[in-house]
Design an enzyme around this catalytic site. Structure first.
Site, PDB file in Angstrom:
ATOM      1  N   ASN A   9       0.884  -1.173   0.000  1.00  0.00           N
ATOM      2  CA  ASN A   9       0.000   0.000   0.000  1.00  0.00           C
ATOM      3  C   ASN A   9       0.916   1.216   0.000  1.00  0.00           C
ATOM      4  O   ASN A   9       1.561   1.537   0.995  1.00  0.00           O
ATOM      5  CB  ASN A   9      -0.924   0.014   1.223  1.00  0.00           C
ATOM      6  N   GLU A  36      -3.794   1.780  -3.108  1.00  0.00           N
ATOM      7  CA  GLU A  36      -3.866   3.226  -2.860  1.00  0.00           C
ATOM      8  C   GLU A  36      -2.895   3.986  -3.769  1.00  0.00           C
ATOM      9  O   GLU A  36      -2.122   4.815  -3.296  1.00  0.00           O
ATOM     10  CB  GLU A  36      -3.607   3.559  -1.383  1.00  0.00           C
ATOM     11  N   ASP A 154      -3.808  -4.905   1.083  1.00  0.00           N
ATOM     12  CA  ASP A 154      -4.144  -4.284   2.358  1.00  0.00           C
ATOM     13  C   ASP A 154      -5.542  -4.761   2.737  1.00  0.00           C
ATOM     14  O   ASP A 154      -6.529  -4.267   2.194  1.00  0.00           O
ATOM     15  CB  ASP A 154      -4.085  -2.759   2.204  1.00  0.00           C
ATOM     16  N   ASN A 156      -6.854  -4.489   5.707  1.00  0.00           N
ATOM     17  CA  ASN A 156      -7.405  -3.659   6.778  1.00  0.00           C
ATOM     18  C   ASN A 156      -8.034  -4.505   7.883  1.00  0.00           C
ATOM     19  O   ASN A 156      -9.071  -4.136   8.444  1.00  0.00           O
ATOM     20  CB  ASN A 156      -8.393  -2.634   6.217  1.00  0.00           C
ATOM     21  N   ASP A 225      -1.427  -5.953   6.197  1.00  0.00           N
ATOM     22  CA  ASP A 225      -1.160  -6.280   4.784  1.00  0.00           C
ATOM     23  C   ASP A 225      -0.794  -7.761   4.722  1.00  0.00           C
ATOM     24  O   ASP A 225       0.162  -8.199   5.362  1.00  0.00           O
ATOM     25  CB  ASP A 225      -0.030  -5.406   4.257  1.00  0.00           C
ATOM     26  N   ASP A 254       2.867   4.926   4.909  1.00  0.00           N
ATOM     27  CA  ASP A 254       2.652   4.431   6.280  1.00  0.00           C
ATOM     28  C   ASP A 254       2.597   2.894   6.312  1.00  0.00           C
ATOM     29  O   ASP A 254       2.616   2.303   7.393  1.00  0.00           O
ATOM     30  CB  ASP A 254       1.416   5.069   6.944  1.00  0.00           C
ATOM     31  N   HIS A 255       2.543   2.263   5.133  1.00  0.00           N
ATOM     32  CA  HIS A 255       2.651   0.803   5.025  1.00  0.00           C
ATOM     33  C   HIS A 255       4.027   0.437   4.459  1.00  0.00           C
ATOM     34  O   HIS A 255       4.640   1.240   3.750  1.00  0.00           O
ATOM     35  CB  HIS A 255       1.602   0.236   4.063  1.00  0.00           C
TER      36      HIS A 255
END
Length: 266
Positions: A9, A36, A154, A156, A225, A254-255
């Site tokens: 991501n 993303e 991802d 989530n 992930d 941030d991933h």
DNA sequence: ATGCCGGGTGGAACCCGA
């Protein structure tokens, strides 16, 4: 030989271009699933990626979401989005399926960006759970093919308490709700294997650290992930690793990327 | 209980993420 497949991501491929290209050159996976990308297809940096020998399949969207599959092997079949029911419309670009040829058949790849679902108790959480049920039904059909299949992305979902530094912090979050975890477990119950967990039962392995509140400095991470493998892919699993060091780079996502290695002849 | 940070859009202030 070993085929390496990564998922990342990237939180905006245009804002991440230098970081992304640096990682792509260094890690040089055979296949990359991105989530993303936050751009329409025309905004994706296809030229520099193709210059590194990748074929590019895109399912972009303006501003939000957007997924991609990059592959050094030709992408022979590409399908955008999960199947919908009667009168259902999904304007969010969160799923991209592609197929590559390997010796004796095909390897099927899906790049997935599952909805976040926050806050709980809203239509966003209902959309997340409905999306997970659509994914379950799709996976159930694909598993009938009895071919190597990866669902990478991802999700989530924090599958278990060991997958968070501070699980109690997430107790009211959509990522750690019993319904979200049960829907992830339902995918595993179809016969899909969590590649990282097939490689290790160690704690402290995370793929996301929030930009805020010094989460990275405090190692306040979560593992959301994932790469799920069909039995035919799990039988060929040689290892799974998390590219943690990339979170410490300049202008990080941030991933961080997750890489799995499969023993497959091409 | 909320913002923290960061990317997006659009051209300021707001939406969205996890």
């Amino acid at each position: 030989m070993t085929l390496s497949i990564a998922t990342w991501n990237i939180n905006g491929v245009r804002a991440r271009l230098d970081t992304f290209m640096t990682w792509l050159r260094q890690a040089s996976p055979d296949i990359v699933c991105l989530q993303e990308i936050k751009t329409v297809d025309a905004g994706f940096p296809s030229e520099p990626v193709e210059a590194l020998g990748y074929n590019v399949a895109l399912h972009g969207q303006k501003g939000f979401n957007g997924v991609a599959v990059l592959s050094k092997l030709p992408l022979e079949d590409v399908s955008r989005g999960l199947p919908l029911g009667e009168d259902e419309v999904d304007e969010q670009s969160r799923f991209l399926e592609a197929v590559v040829s390997v010796q004796g058949g095909v390897l099927r790849i899906a790049s997935l960006y599952l909805p976040n679902g926050n806050p709980i108790g809203t239509d966003k959480f209902a959309y997340k759970l409905a999306f997970m049920e659509r994914l379950r039904r799709w996976a159930e059909e694909r598993l009938k093919f009895e071919e190597p299949l990866l669902i990478a992305g991802d999700f989530n979902v924090i599958p278990h308490p060991i997958d968070a530094k501070n699980p109690q912090v997430w107790s009211h979050d959509a990522l750690f709700q019993p319904e979200s975890r049960a829907a992830f477990a339902a995918l595993e119950h179809l016969g899909l294997t969590d590649a990282l967990r097939a490689s290790t039962d160690a704690g402290g392995i995370y793929t996301f650290w929030d930009y805020q509140a010094g989460a990275w400095q405090k190692d306040h991470g979560i593992r959301i992930d994932h790469v799920l493998l069909s039995p035919e892919a799990a039988d060929r699993l040689e290892g799974a690793t998390v590219e943690k060091h990339v979170r410490g780079w300049e202008k990080p996502s941030d991933h961080v990327p997750v890489i799995v290695r499969l023993g497959l002849e091409t």
